[in-house]
Design a protein around this motif. Structure first.
Motif, PDB file in Angstrom:
ATOM      1  N   GLY A 179       0.878  -1.178   0.090  1.00 22.55           N
ATOM      2  CA  GLY A 179      -0.092  -0.120   0.051  1.00 22.55           C
ATOM      3  C   GLY A 179       0.810   1.279   0.101  1.00 22.55           C
ATOM      4  N   HIS A 180       2.050   1.028   0.413  1.00 20.69           N
ATOM      5  CA  HIS A 180       3.026   2.225   0.323  1.00 20.69           C
ATOM      6  C   HIS A 180       3.878   2.202  -1.005  1.00 20.69           C
ATOM      7  CE1 HIS A 180       2.752   2.633   5.052  1.00 20.69           C
ATOM      8  NE2 HIS A 180       1.488   2.821   4.384  1.00 20.69           N
ATOM      9  N   VAL A 253      -1.702   1.615 -10.439  1.00 26.64           N
ATOM     10  CA  VAL A 253      -0.860   2.696  -9.477  1.00 26.64           C
ATOM     11  C   VAL A 253       0.533   2.722 -10.154  1.00 26.64           C
ATOM     12  CG1 VAL A 253      -2.297   1.828  -7.635  1.00 26.64           C
ATOM     13  CG2 VAL A 253      -0.167   0.992  -8.027  1.00 26.64           C
ATOM     14  N   LYS A 283      10.290   7.659  14.488  1.00 28.01           N
ATOM     15  CA  LYS A 283       8.887   7.939  13.942  1.00 28.01           C
ATOM     16  C   LYS A 283       8.713   8.345  12.483  1.00 28.01           C
ATOM     17  CE  LYS A 283       9.388  11.984  16.935  1.00 28.01           C
ATOM     18  NZ  LYS A 283       8.915  12.993  17.569  1.00 28.01           N
ATOM     19  N   MET A 368       5.771   5.583  -3.000  1.00 29.05           N
ATOM     20  CA  MET A 368       4.888   6.751  -3.000  1.00 29.05           C
ATOM     21  C   MET A 368       5.690   7.728  -2.114  1.00 29.05           C
ATOM     22  SD  MET A 368       1.856   7.512  -3.823  1.00 29.05           S
ATOM     23  CE  MET A 368       0.733   9.032  -3.571  1.00 29.05           C
ATOM     24  N   PRO A 369       5.817   8.868  -2.521  1.00 28.17           N
ATOM     25  CA  PRO A 369       6.445   9.954  -1.520  1.00 28.17           C
ATOM     26  C   PRO A 369       5.747  10.195  -0.128  1.00 28.17           C
ATOM     27  CG  PRO A 369       5.968  11.026  -3.894  1.00 28.17           C
ATOM     28  CD  PRO A 369       5.162   9.689  -3.738  1.00 28.17           C
ATOM     29  N   MET A 370       6.555  10.908   0.796  1.00 23.82           N
ATOM     30  CA  MET A 370       5.760  11.290   1.832  1.00 23.82           C
ATOM     31  C   MET A 370       5.672  12.817   1.808  1.00 23.82           C
ATOM     32  SD  MET A 370       8.191   9.407   4.909  1.00 23.82           S
ATOM     33  CE  MET A 370       7.259  10.372   6.468  1.00 23.82           C
ATOM     34  N   ARG A 371       4.550  13.115   2.653  1.00 20.59           N
ATOM     35  CA  ARG A 371       4.449  14.657   2.744  1.00 20.59           C
ATOM     36  C   ARG A 371       4.999  15.149   4.033  1.00 20.59           C
ATOM     37  NH1 ARG A 371       0.770  15.801  -0.912  1.00 20.59           N
ATOM     38  NH2 ARG A 371      -0.966  14.308  -0.645  1.00 20.59           N
ATOM     39  N   VAL A 372       6.084  15.905   4.032  1.00 21.72           N
ATOM     40  CA  VAL A 372       6.849  16.292   5.184  1.00 21.72           C
ATOM     41  C   VAL A 372       6.630  17.685   5.080  1.00 21.72           C
ATOM     42  CG1 VAL A 372       8.267  14.420   5.776  1.00 21.72           C
ATOM     43  CG2 VAL A 372       8.817  16.140   3.704  1.00 21.72           C
TER      44      VAL A 372
ATOM     45  N   ASP B 447       5.815  20.378  15.702  1.00 21.16           N
ATOM     46  CA  ASP B 447       6.105  20.056  14.342  1.00 21.16           C
ATOM     47  C   ASP B 447       4.943  19.917  13.642  1.00 21.16           C
ATOM     48  OD1 ASP B 447       8.587  20.133  15.475  1.00 21.16           O
ATOM     49  OD2 ASP B 447       8.790  18.068  15.775  1.00 21.16           O
ATOM     50  N   ALA B 450       4.062  14.537   9.462  1.00 21.25           N
ATOM     51  CA  ALA B 450       4.404  14.093   8.178  1.00 21.25           C
ATOM     52  C   ALA B 450       3.347  12.810   7.984  1.00 21.25           C
ATOM     53  CB  ALA B 450       5.884  13.311   8.399  1.00 21.25           C
ATOM     54  N   THR B 451       3.011  12.936   6.784  1.00 19.81           N
ATOM     55  CA  THR B 451       1.885  11.726   6.297  1.00 19.81           C
ATOM     56  C   THR B 451       2.579  10.867   5.120  1.00 19.81           C
ATOM     57  OG1 THR B 451       1.038  13.308   4.685  1.00 19.81           O
ATOM     58  CG2 THR B 451       0.129  13.238   6.830  1.00 19.81           C
ATOM     59  N   GLN B 452       2.247   9.766   5.196  1.00 16.11           N
ATOM     60  CA  GLN B 452       2.411   8.884   4.240  1.00 16.11           C
ATOM     61  C   GLN B 452       1.294   8.642   3.001  1.00 16.11           C
ATOM     62  OE1 GLN B 452       5.397   6.526   3.369  1.00 16.11           O
ATOM     63  NE2 GLN B 452       4.153   6.651   1.427  1.00 16.11           N
ATOM     64  N   PRO B 453       1.260   9.264   2.132  1.00 15.92           N
ATOM     65  CA  PRO B 453       0.199   8.964   1.119  1.00 15.92           C
ATOM     66  C   PRO B 453       0.153   7.593   0.810  1.00 15.92           C
ATOM     67  CG  PRO B 453       1.343  11.006   0.642  1.00 15.92           C
ATOM     68  CD  PRO B 453       2.161  10.185   1.452  1.00 15.92           C
ATOM     69  N   LEU B 454      -0.878   6.662   0.357  1.00 15.08           N
ATOM     70  CA  LEU B 454      -1.026   5.446   0.195  1.00 15.08           C
ATOM     71  C   LEU B 454      -0.785   5.492  -1.460  1.00 15.08           C
ATOM     72  CD1 LEU B 454      -3.493   4.131   2.551  1.00 15.08           C
ATOM     73  CD2 LEU B 454      -1.217   4.025   2.792  1.00 15.08           C
ATOM     74  N   LEU B 455      -0.096   4.421  -1.842  1.00 13.79           N
ATOM     75  CA  LEU B 455       0.053   4.187  -3.142  1.00 13.79           C
ATOM     76  C   LEU B 455      -1.332   3.547  -3.674  1.00 13.79           C
ATOM     77  CD1 LEU B 455       1.721   3.862  -5.617  1.00 13.79           C
ATOM     78  CD2 LEU B 455       2.718   1.819  -4.670  1.00 13.79           C
ATOM     79  N   GLU B 496      -4.189   8.988   2.840  1.00 21.94           N
ATOM     80  CA  GLU B 496      -2.894   9.330   3.498  1.00 21.94           C
ATOM     81  C   GLU B 496      -3.022   8.860   5.039  1.00 21.94           C
ATOM     82  OE1 GLU B 496      -1.297  13.200   2.889  1.00 21.94           O
ATOM     83  OE2 GLU B 496      -2.239  13.432   0.946  1.00 21.94           O
ATOM     84  N   VAL B 497      -2.046   8.295   5.533  1.00 25.65           N
ATOM     85  CA  VAL B 497      -1.994   8.245   6.976  1.00 25.65           C
ATOM     86  C   VAL B 497      -0.786   8.654   7.794  1.00 25.65           C
ATOM     87  CG1 VAL B 497      -3.135   6.081   6.774  1.00 25.65           C
ATOM     88  CG2 VAL B 497      -0.715   5.772   6.390  1.00 25.65           C
ATOM     89  N   ALA B 499       2.747   9.359   9.137  1.00 28.12           N
ATOM     90  CA  ALA B 499       3.924   8.440   9.068  1.00 28.12           C
ATOM     91  C   ALA B 499       4.331   7.749  10.276  1.00 28.12           C
ATOM     92  CB  ALA B 499       5.056   9.247   8.578  1.00 28.12           C
ATOM     93  N   LEU B 500       3.788   8.276  11.450  1.00 30.97           N
ATOM     94  CA  LEU B 500       3.957   7.690  12.554  1.00 30.97           C
ATOM     95  C   LEU B 500       3.413   6.510  12.963  1.00 30.97           C
ATOM     96  CD1 LEU B 500       5.422   8.190  15.378  1.00 30.97           C
ATOM     97  CD2 LEU B 500       3.439   9.530  16.148  1.00 30.97           C
ATOM     98  N   ALA B 502       2.331   4.492  10.224  1.00 33.68           N
ATOM     99  CA  ALA B 502       1.979   4.012   8.990  1.00 33.68           C
ATOM    100  C   ALA B 502       1.793   2.684   8.772  1.00 33.68           C
ATOM    101  CB  ALA B 502       3.205   4.727   7.877  1.00 33.68           C
TER     102      ALA B 502
END
Lengths: 372, 592
Positions: A179-180, A253, A283, A368-372, B447, B450-455, B496-497, B499-500, B502
């Protein structure tokens, strides 16, 4: 049953089959290994009801017979015996016991009746084909790191094996995703595999198979149906149930329009990612890539502990881009690459990125990239 | 069957079924009336758990003869002046209580209006009212309810034992009395005085009702936002209960049991208590009458706020702020429990006692502990446990701090510190874990997430109502890093979830969130899940038990605890330290 056998041969086979056996079982006989002696060989069978391994070892069989004994215990016993010992395995008049003699050691193990041992192997296999062990290993090795462990999406907990036709060429393809990220590996389709059903091989089976393939050079016979798969490696047969589910339409995808092309030295890139991510906390693990023209700046910023930056040279043909990834995912993928150069196909910081080994067209990774 | 209009008597009995559930409900209605009548003292007498007699006597403004006649009619009240039901500032307003009670019992009302020179009496039996007769009484009202439920035998069968009903009556009175410290309450049951609450200050009344122990272990709450004000006292997390029976919430002086408000309290304490532990609290919410709708429940146990999120936010932030002020305080009961434990053991285990006595004779008397506190001030009573000598200068400064100066570490996990008037024992692992956790939480709040969008976005099937609720809360969830949207009428797609977390089971989380939105109107489990991850990391990232600490390290830990909010309990709600007062220790040795 009365059998004489060399320790090393038995140990190797036991090692293979015992790893299938779960440590704790509600059905007692599932903790056991089935021993069947006949015609100059002893056959060992172990199962967890989803997965079964059968291995035959040549032995001096004085009297035919069958029984079951605790698998892990038997394995531990044989493992601790001195190298080169000859084992005598004997079932006396008392059917509830199995005796093992060697040198001055003697063991008597509690046995359960062989008739109660579950039989998994029956059933027709619709497709049969043969492929070199090295090729099978490649399909599994390149994809298994992306298998999901999430229980609710159980259909992602395995490798999706299926055939596709691309440019008039028949291809056997393996895909895994959590999923990632997504990993895909493919090979020309072996004879007999064309038209096979798309199947999901469970994680545990994949891990067992990889262990078994470690020192195998010859060809592997693969037989499969919509519900089962069987691998035959000379003396050993592994049969597994498949995950009953539909693998998602993964091709959707895999982005088609990523036009920004970046080449980077795999080894330098992996080392740089590894170095800068030392700073990142457990984390987040996000690493930011700033790519423009001839250089890529990798940076990690962790308010708790500091920041890190490293620059490496790349060749990139697009507009400058800032994109973040989970560093562990990057390392997982980079770890798969055998050649010097990796290719990134990027679109924008919010869209999936394709990563490939520049000289290996058989594999492809989507991250899939992360959003930071 | 033709449709027919119900008789007045039947209507009243049905209404009574809603309003009058048990004797305690009668007491509640009548005492509320007395409060609304401006009484200064309210005396309640109950016989046989309320079955044979409930008597409420007040010294309020009373009623005239005409009032009496109309008071017992249905939907008659003196309290509602605004027909829009927007501004309700009395406890009652429905005009149902007296006729309902009259319909199911033998009711006598005697009252004298202030300024009148005679009193009047009216009786109702099974719904039939008598003429108003002159009677003798000082200003105020007495109401006698005899043979409750004699007209509805079905209800009679469902009553609990006399004792249980009595307890319920007492608890309703207690609850009401908390909001009205300026009124004296008494309750007499079968000749015994059960409650006697004289006029008192708000705090004094709380202490009377909830016990001194609660007040000793509570922090005052006073928080205001716009026109809404939250006051009262909140119990320290280490003073938690296994049930919610020590939680009292009042809205404009009205005791309520409102799910949203209890949910808010739970949310405010989420970080400090284990599951299954509940805080004690007495909270008084004051808001303009038009900001709250009390007309949603026949006995008004629930209320509806015009701006529920706002109120929830106020309760949560008010409580958190109050608890933060409490900082590192742990409940005093912890220390007392310890002393009690010591004392209990002695008579029970003579062998232990003898052995202890043996030790006492061998050991040289440690002068510091043996002499009263005055010695410490001089500084020469300090025992020699601190290893380094150049410590002594700084030790003096540490002494005046709430957690004192570290003396030694024992069993490689507990720090013994000495304060001006006692000793403090600190669990180093629990304390440090909490410090690390608080620091991580602070960082998380500071802060961006940070999120991890799902593929492969995850589609979760749910019932349409949940889908709608989640979709409505999508914006809030997105600020915590969970991006989701409705996907057709009966499913949600998660894109998206955070990242902590994920790697977690997203479907479970989303279902929990939907349930929470339904029950408490706010999705807390997302933040809880993330806090849980932090807590686990904090556990690994903190000083373990078994690690030897140097005196400087110990003192630093104590000072950090003083400076960090919520450091009085570990992440599981256990105390991080215990304080023993010198007086407690002296009691142990029979010196006092």
């Amino acid at each position: 049953m009365r059998v004489t056998i060399e320790r090393a041969a038995l140990l190797k086979a036991l090692n293979h089959v015992q790893s299938v056996v779960e440590r704790r079982n509600t059905i007692p006989i599932l903790s056991n290994v089935l021993l069947q002696a006949s015609a100059g060989a002893i056959k060992l069978t172990a199962t967890d009801l989803d997965l079964e391994i059968i291995e035959s070892v040549p032995a001096d069989v004085a009297q035919d017979g069958a029984t079951t004994v605790p698998a892990h215990m038997m394995y531990d016993i044989v493992r601790k015996l001195p190298d080169g010992s000859q084992l005598e395995i004997e079932q006396g008049p008392d059917e509830g016991r199995l005796a093992i003699f060697t040198g001055r050691s003697r063991f008597s193990l509690q046995a359960l009746p062989p008739e109660d041992f579950p039989d998994l192997a029956s059933g027709d296999l619709s497709h049969q084909f043969v492929m070199p062990a090295a090729q099978l290993k490649l399909l599994i090795d390149r994809t298994r790191f992306a298998i999901s462990t999430e229980e609710t999406r159980y259909y992602l907990n395995g490798i999706y094996l299926h055939d596709v036709t691309s440019d008039d060429e028949k291809i056997l393809r393996a895909v895994a995703t959590d999923g990632h990220r997504l990993a895909q590996a493919q090979l020309p389709c072996p004879d007999g595999a064309a038209g096979m059903p798309g199947i999901i091989v469970p994680r545990k089976t994949v891990l067992e198979l990889i262990k078994l393939l470690e020192d195998v050079e010859e060809d592997v016979e693969v037989g499969l149906s919509a519900s089962k798969i069987r691998f035959t490696l000379s003396q050993l047969v592994l049969t597994s149930k498949l995950i009953d589910g539909t693998f998602p339409d993964y091709e959707r995808v895999i982005p088609q329009g990523n036009d920004k092309n970046m080449q980077v030295d795999t080894r330098l890139f992996a080392q740089a990612v590894d170095r800068v991510s030392t700073i990142s906390s457990e984390k987040g693990r996000a690493v930011k890539l700033n790519i423009s023209g001839e250089r890529m700046v990798l940076s990690v910023n962790n308010p708790d502990s500091g920041s890190a930056e490293e620059e490496i040279s790349v060749s990139f043909d697009g507009e400058p881009i800032d994109i973040g990834f989970n560093s562990r995912y990057l390392l997982d993928i980079a770890g798969q690459f055998k050649n010097d150069e990796a290719t990134f196909l990027l679109a924008d910081p919010g869209s999936p990125t394709i990563i490939r080994d520049a000289e290996d067209s058989s594999t492809l990774y989507v991250l899939m990239p992360m959003r930071v | 069957m033709r449709i027919r209009r119900l008789s007045e008597g039947t209507v009243n009995r049905i209404a009574a079924g809603e309003v009058i559930e048990r004797p305690a409900s009668v007491v509640k209605e009548l005492v509320e009336n007395a409060v609304d009548a401006g009484a200064k003292s309210i005396d309640v007498t109950v016989l046989a758990g309320g079955r044979s007699l409930i008597q409420v006597v007040d010294d309020g403004h009373g009623m005239t003869a005409d009032d009496l006649r109309i008071a017992v009619e249905r939907h008659a009240t003196s309290k509602l002046t605004d027909d829009d039901l927007v501004r309700i500032d009395t406890l009652g307003f429905r005009g149902e209580a007296l006729p309902s009670i009259g319909a199911i019992s033998r009711l006598t009302i005697t009252s004298r209006w202030q300024g009148d020179d005679e009193a009047h009496e009216i009786r109702i039996e099974g719904g039939r009212q008598s003429h108003v007769r002159p009677a003798a009484r000082v200003t105020g009202t007495s109401i006698d309810v005899r043979d409750l439920f004699h007209a509805v035998p079905a209800r009679l069968k469902f009553l609990k034992s006399e004792r249980a009903e009595m307890i319920e009556v007492a608890s309703i009175m207690r609850r009401l009395s908390m909001a009205y410290p300026a009124i004296a309450f008494t309750l007499t049951g079968d000749g015994r005085r059960i409650l006697d609450l004289p006029i008192n200050s708000a705090q004094g009344r709380l202490a009377d009702v909830m016990g001194k122990e609660f007040m000793d272990n509570a922090v005052p709450v006073d928080h205001r936002r716009d026109t809404i004000r939250l006051e009262g006292h909140a119990g320290l997390p280490t003073f938690s209960r296994g049930q919610t029976n020590m939680q009292f919430v009042f809205v404009n002086g009205r005791p309520v049991r409102d799910k949203q408000l209890t949910g808010a309290i739970r949310g405010a304490y989420a970080d400090f208590l284990m599951r299954g532990r509940h805080p004690a609290a007495a909270l008084f919410l004051t808001c303009p009458p038009d900001g709250v709708d009390v007309n949603v429940h026949p006995t008004k146990a629930e209320v509806r706020f015009r701006n529920a999120q706002h109120v929830r936010g106020l309760v949560v932030s008010g409580l958190r702020a109050a608890l933060a002020v409490a900082g590192h305080r742990a409940s005093s009961t912890v220390g007392r429990d310890t002393v009690d434990a010591f004392r209990r053991h002695r008579p029970m285990r003579p062998v232990f006692a003898e052995r202890a006595a043996g030790y006492a004779m061998q050991a040289p008397t440690p002068s510091g502990f043996a002499e009263p506190a005055a010695e410490f001030a001089g500084g020469d009573g300090i025992s020699a446990d601190v290893q380094t000598t150049d410590e002594t200068a700084t030790t003096e400064d540490h002494f005046d701090k709430p957690l004192g100066a570290a003396r030694t570490q024992f069993h490689e996990n507990y720090i013994l510190a000495q304060t001006r008037d006692g000793i403090v024992i600190v669990d180093q692992h629990a304390a440090h874990e909490r410090l690390v956790y608080e620091r991580m939480k602070e960082a998380r709040a500071r802060d961006s997430i940070a999120t991890q969008p799902l593929l492969v976005p995850e589609v979760i099937e749910l019932d349409p109502v949940s889908v709608e609720r989640l979709a409505a809360a999508a914006e809030d969830l997105a600020t915590s890093g969970l991006v989701l949207e409705a996907f057709g009428p009966a499913s949600i797609v998660v894109r998206e979830v955070p990242a902590l977390i994920a790697g977690i089971e997203i479907a479970d989380l989303v279902k929990n969130l939907a349930d929470e939105l339904e029950s408490v109107g706010q999705a807390t489990s997302l933040d809880e899940r993330m806090d849980h991850v932090l807590a686990t990391m904090a556990c690994y990232g903190s000083v373990r038990s078994g690690r030897r600490l140097k005196p400087d390290e110990m003192n630093q830990l104590l000072r950090d605890m003083e400076a960090t909010p919520h450091s009085g309990q570990c992440n599981h709600g256990r105390p991080t330290y215990v304080e023993l007062k010198l007086s407690d220790i002296e009691r142990l040795f029979g010196r006092k």
